[in-house]
Design a protein around this motif. Structure first.
Motif, PDB file in Angstrom:
ATOM      1  N   THR A   1     100.419 136.246  59.891  1.00 59.90           N
ATOM      2  CA  THR A   1     101.778 136.630  59.584  1.00 59.90           C
ATOM      3  C   THR A   1     102.047 136.647  57.997  1.00 59.90           C
ATOM      4  O   THR A   1     102.599 137.751  57.649  1.00 59.90           O
ATOM      5  N   THR A   2     101.276 136.045  57.157  1.00 58.90           N
ATOM      6  CA  THR A   2     101.401 136.306  55.542  1.00 58.90           C
ATOM      7  C   THR A   2     101.027 137.621  55.256  1.00 58.90           C
ATOM      8  O   THR A   2     101.519 138.319  54.470  1.00 58.90           O
ATOM      9  N   ILE A   3      99.906 138.158  55.874  1.00 63.57           N
ATOM     10  CA  ILE A   3      99.491 139.594  55.511  1.00 63.57           C
ATOM     11  C   ILE A   3     100.499 140.607  55.974  1.00 63.57           C
ATOM     12  O   ILE A   3     100.714 141.345  55.333  1.00 63.57           O
ATOM     13  N   VAL A   4     100.885 140.261  57.189  1.00 62.55           N
ATOM     14  CA  VAL A   4     102.016 141.284  57.956  1.00 62.55           C
ATOM     15  C   VAL A   4     102.920 141.378  56.852  1.00 62.55           C
ATOM     16  O   VAL A   4     103.766 142.191  56.634  1.00 62.55           O
ATOM     17  N   LEU A   5     103.445 140.380  56.545  1.00 63.21           N
ATOM     18  CA  LEU A   5     105.052 140.158  55.758  1.00 63.21           C
ATOM     19  C   LEU A   5     104.517 140.665  54.426  1.00 63.21           C
ATOM     20  O   LEU A   5     105.354 141.486  53.919  1.00 63.21           O
ATOM     21  N   GLY A   6     103.370 140.738  53.660  1.00 61.60           N
ATOM     22  CA  GLY A   6     102.886 141.105  52.646  1.00 61.60           C
ATOM     23  C   GLY A   6     102.853 142.654  52.839  1.00 61.60           C
ATOM     24  O   GLY A   6     103.394 143.440  51.872  1.00 61.60           O
ATOM     25  N   PHE A   7     102.469 143.328  53.840  1.00 57.12           N
ATOM     26  CA  PHE A   7     102.455 144.642  54.070  1.00 57.12           C
ATOM     27  C   PHE A   7     104.050 145.283  54.309  1.00 57.12           C
ATOM     28  O   PHE A   7     104.375 146.227  53.539  1.00 57.12           O
TER      29      PHE A   7
ATOM     30  N   PHE B   1      98.801 142.035  48.167  1.00 61.91           N
ATOM     31  CA  PHE B   1      97.720 141.122  47.187  1.00 61.91           C
ATOM     32  C   PHE B   1      98.666 139.940  46.721  1.00 61.91           C
ATOM     33  O   PHE B   1      98.118 138.798  46.346  1.00 61.91           O
ATOM     34  N   GLU B   2      99.895 140.074  46.456  1.00 59.09           N
ATOM     35  CA  GLU B   2     100.675 139.147  46.128  1.00 59.09           C
ATOM     36  C   GLU B   2     100.771 138.052  47.133  1.00 59.09           C
ATOM     37  O   GLU B   2     100.931 136.659  47.160  1.00 59.09           O
ATOM     38  N   SER B   3     100.963 138.537  48.334  1.00 59.99           N
ATOM     39  CA  SER B   3     100.878 137.340  49.700  1.00 59.99           C
ATOM     40  C   SER B   3      99.663 136.902  49.546  1.00 59.99           C
ATOM     41  O   SER B   3      99.931 135.513  49.956  1.00 59.99           O
ATOM     42  N   LEU B   4      98.439 137.527  49.396  1.00 55.36           N
ATOM     43  CA  LEU B   4      97.211 136.677  49.393  1.00 55.36           C
ATOM     44  C   LEU B   4      97.183 135.731  48.185  1.00 55.36           C
ATOM     45  O   LEU B   4      96.569 134.576  48.490  1.00 55.36           O
ATOM     46  N   VAL B   5      97.387 136.231  47.005  1.00 57.40           N
ATOM     47  CA  VAL B   5      97.513 135.347  45.735  1.00 57.40           C
ATOM     48  C   VAL B   5      98.258 133.868  46.346  1.00 57.40           C
ATOM     49  O   VAL B   5      97.874 132.821  45.934  1.00 57.40           O
ATOM     50  N   PHE B   6      99.604 134.159  46.969  1.00 60.39           N
ATOM     51  CA  PHE B   6     100.399 132.908  46.960  1.00 60.39           C
ATOM     52  C   PHE B   6      99.618 132.135  48.092  1.00 60.39           C
ATOM     53  O   PHE B   6      99.737 130.988  47.863  1.00 60.39           O
ATOM     54  N   LEU B   7      99.188 132.862  49.108  1.00 61.48           N
ATOM     55  CA  LEU B   7      98.474 131.946  49.887  1.00 61.48           C
ATOM     56  C   LEU B   7      97.277 131.108  49.697  1.00 61.48           C
ATOM     57  O   LEU B   7      97.408 129.719  49.824  1.00 61.48           O
ATOM     58  N   VAL B   8      96.407 131.610  48.738  1.00 62.82           N
ATOM     59  CA  VAL B   8      95.357 130.833  48.301  1.00 62.82           C
ATOM     60  C   VAL B   8      96.066 129.908  47.371  1.00 62.82           C
ATOM     61  O   VAL B   8      95.572 128.617  47.494  1.00 62.82           O
ATOM     62  N   SER B   9      96.849 130.368  46.336  1.00 64.98           N
ATOM     63  CA  SER B   9      97.134 129.333  45.177  1.00 64.98           C
ATOM     64  C   SER B   9      98.180 128.109  45.754  1.00 64.98           C
ATOM     65  O   SER B   9      97.921 126.990  45.490  1.00 64.98           O
ATOM     66  N   PHE B  10      98.875 128.490  46.823  1.00 66.44           N
ATOM     67  CA  PHE B  10      99.821 127.541  47.659  1.00 66.44           C
ATOM     68  C   PHE B  10      98.932 126.518  48.228  1.00 66.44           C
ATOM     69  O   PHE B  10      99.034 125.424  48.309  1.00 66.44           O
ATOM     70  N   SER B  11      97.892 127.071  49.018  1.00 59.03           N
ATOM     71  CA  SER B  11      97.281 126.308  50.002  1.00 59.03           C
ATOM     72  C   SER B  11      96.338 125.472  49.139  1.00 59.03           C
ATOM     73  O   SER B  11      96.138 124.145  49.372  1.00 59.03           O
ATOM     74  N   LEU B  12      95.846 125.775  47.948  1.00 61.38           N
ATOM     75  CA  LEU B  12      95.208 124.585  47.037  1.00 61.38           C
ATOM     76  C   LEU B  12      95.925 123.650  46.616  1.00 61.38           C
ATOM     77  O   LEU B  12      95.276 122.454  46.705  1.00 61.38           O
ATOM     78  N   ILE B  13      97.323 123.599  46.090  1.00 64.65           N
ATOM     79  CA  ILE B  13      97.921 122.718  45.835  1.00 64.65           C
ATOM     80  C   ILE B  13      98.494 121.862  47.145  1.00 64.65           C
ATOM     81  O   ILE B  13      98.361 120.649  47.051  1.00 64.65           O
TER      82      ILE B  13
END
Length: 189
Positions: free
Chosen positions: A43-49, A55-67
């Motif tokens: 869903t995050t990738i589709v919304l990013g498209f 790429f911003e959606s993927l950066v958000f997903l990774v950085s948000f998930s880490l915290i």
């Protein structure tokens, strides 16, 4: 419907002696969690498209998930509500990134960090009714969260220095969302 399919699949694993009957609950939980995670990622990738910000959606997903993994905070009781809330957060974050003028991203990022870092350091990790933490877990989660927070705070200025403002900005927005969920979790239970 998916829950029934997971139950049937688990029964097949047990019948074929691939898994033990004693592990049934763990297998069902693991499969359910894995499927939910896959849906959220897709869903995050589709919304990013859709926003033109893959790429911003993927950066958000990774950085948000880490915290988020170690900070805790508010969690929905039902998987569907979690999915809808997560999707809503992603839409909100991507809309903020898309419609914030690039020239304002640095100053807004600084303000977001001034609010989010103290909240995370003061209140995280925040336990929930479904995820209580003992003292050892609390220490471990806090140590991991502080380490990940430090790493993100090092990466943010590097991204801005490399003229990758939208990436640095999305990390800052993610930290603010994490801090907000921690605050809601503090006062929700």
């Amino acid at each position: 419907m998916i829950a029934k399919q997971i139950e049937k699949f688990t029964e097949i694993l047990i019948e074929k002696e691939i898994s033990k009957a004693d592990d049934k609950d763990l297998i069902v939980y693991g499969l359910s969690t894995g499927i939910e995670l896959c849906f959220n990622i897709l869903t995050t990738i589709v919304l990013g498209f859709l926003f033109g910000l893959v790429f911003e959606s993927l950066v958000f997903l990774v950085s948000f998930s880490l915290i988020r993994t170690y900070s805790g905070g508010y969690h929905c009781k039902k998987a569907i509500n979690c999915y809808l809330m997560s999707s809503g957060i992603v839409v909100s974050v991507l809309a903020i990134v898309k419609f914030t003028p690039i020239d304002y991203m640095l100053i807004i990022s600084a303000v977001l960090l001034l609010f989010s870092i103290p909240i995370l350091l003061k209140f995280a990790p925040t336990e929930t009714l479904t995820k209580p933490l003992d003292d050892d877990e609390r220490k471990h989660y806090r140590k991991k969260m502080v380490k990940d927070l430090f790493c993100e705070c090092v990466v943010i200025p590097v991204l801005f220095a490399m003229e990758l403002r939208s990436f640095g900005f999305v990390v800052c927005v993610g930290l603010m969302v994490s801090a907000g969920l921690v605050l809601v979790g503090q006062f929700n239970d």
